[in-house]
Scaffold this active site. Structure first.
Site, PDB file in Angstrom:
ATOM      1  CD  GLU A 235       2.758  -7.226  13.148  1.00 29.20           C
ATOM      2  OE1 GLU A 235       3.775  -6.544  13.414  1.00 29.20           O
ATOM      3  OE2 GLU A 235       2.084  -7.074  12.110  1.00 29.20           O
ATOM      4  CG  ASP A 260      -2.236   1.149  -1.945  1.00 25.43           C
ATOM      5  OD1 ASP A 260      -2.874   2.227  -1.924  1.00 25.43           O
ATOM      6  OD2 ASP A 260      -2.208   0.358  -0.987  1.00 25.43           O
TER       7      ASP A 260
END
Length: 318
Positions: A235, A260
């Site tokens: 990240e 999804d």
């Protein structure tokens, strides 16, 4: 359900390959044009596969119940059949993989000139071959390296051509179904899945080592009630990369992952602008970055390059 006739196959049956009478008709056609008959069967199996995907997506979507009745259910089934027929047989679709399996099972050479003896009973044999093609593991599912959920890797656009072709062929059908649901071009979603997984080489694995089939690096928030996979990923905090352990959604199949993702894009106000500008590659990529889909500051540029690569590969496959 009807299937569009194969070009140049004027006597091709219009029913399903699973129908006994249609199988007999296909056998007769195969005597004179075995390759054309194989193409027709491949399209029909892809249509059946697409119909099941649409059915699964509708079952996973909560309905209001106010207007649900036998008539509406019948109308929905007829609509799904029509959509699956229109979506099947397109360049780069699943029918290509099915066709290759059928031709190998029928013993066709490159010119497709084997005689009638080679294709006797090819309807049933082809049906079994297509079933094996649908059940085969998708490319990249055996990879052990953890996926990068933020798409920070810059190697996706430079994937080996063969691997990229396999990835596109394997997921083209699911991407088209997601396109119907969102309006986002299937190519863009294919490219994003390729970018997130390195063309299927990086798979988010669950604790037991089984694949999560999470092609879009979607994390499991507090509202996610399904299975999860916890992996170490990168990240960006303040523009600097950091290794963290994050929870990601896990699915039973790649098709569920596309479904999804389509629900996320369509139902989340956060991505409303992404859907609105989804027909433009640059707007799609930049919209995802602005909405905070990934923390990588270069996400839009990297995704844009993969979209260009995907478009070139798809043109080469037609």
């Amino acid at each position: 359900m009807c299937a569009f006739p194969t070009k140049g196959l004027s006597s091709a049956p219009q029913g399903l390959a699973a129908d006994t009478r249609t199988l007999d008709s296909l056998r007769n056609v195969a005597k004179n044009d075995p390759r054309g008959a194989a193409k027709e069967v491949a399209k029909q199996f892809e249509s059946l596969f697409m119909q099941e995907m649409l059915k699964s997506m509708r079952q996973a979507t909560q309905s209001s119940g106010l207007l649900d009745n036998e008539g509406s259910q019948l109308g929905t089934e007829l609509l799904d059949k029509q959509l699956s027929t229109q979506l099947s047989g397109q360049p780069g679709g699943l029918h290509g993989a099915i066709l290759r399996q059928l031709e190998r099972g029928m013993g066709l050479d490159k010119a497709g000139t084997h005689g009638a003896q080679a294709v006797q009973g090819s309807g049933a044999a082809g049906q079994a071959a297509a079933s094996r093609a649908l059940a085969a593991p998708l490319p990249g599912q055996a990879a052990n390296a953890p996926a990068r959920a933020d798409g920070a890797s810059a190697t996706a656009a430079a994937a080996p051509r063969g691997k990229a072709h396999e990835f596109i062929a394997a997921h083209q059908g699911a991407a088209r179904v997601a396109e119907v649901a969102t309006g986002i071009p299937a190519t863009f979603m294919l490219a994003q899945a390729a970018h997130e997984t390195g063309w299927g080489k990086r798979d988010i694995r669950k604790a037991d080592g089984s694949p999560s089939h999470n092609l879009f690096g979607i994390k499991a928030g507090s509202d996610w009630k399904g299975p999860v996979a916890e992996v170490r990923t990168t990240e960006y905090v303040g523009g600097q990369p950091r290794q963290v352990v994050a929870r990601f959604r896990a699915y039973a199949s790649a098709e569920e992952s596309f479904a999804d993702y389509a629900r996320l894009m369509k139902n989340s106000p956060r991505y409303a602008q992404v859907v609105a500008s989804g027909s433009n590659a640059q707007g799609f990529a930049q919209g995802l970055q602005r909405a905070g889909y990934a923390t990588d500051p270069a996400y839009a540029d990297k995704l844009g390059r993969v979209i260009d690569t995907t478009l070139r590969l798809q043109r080469a496959m037609t």
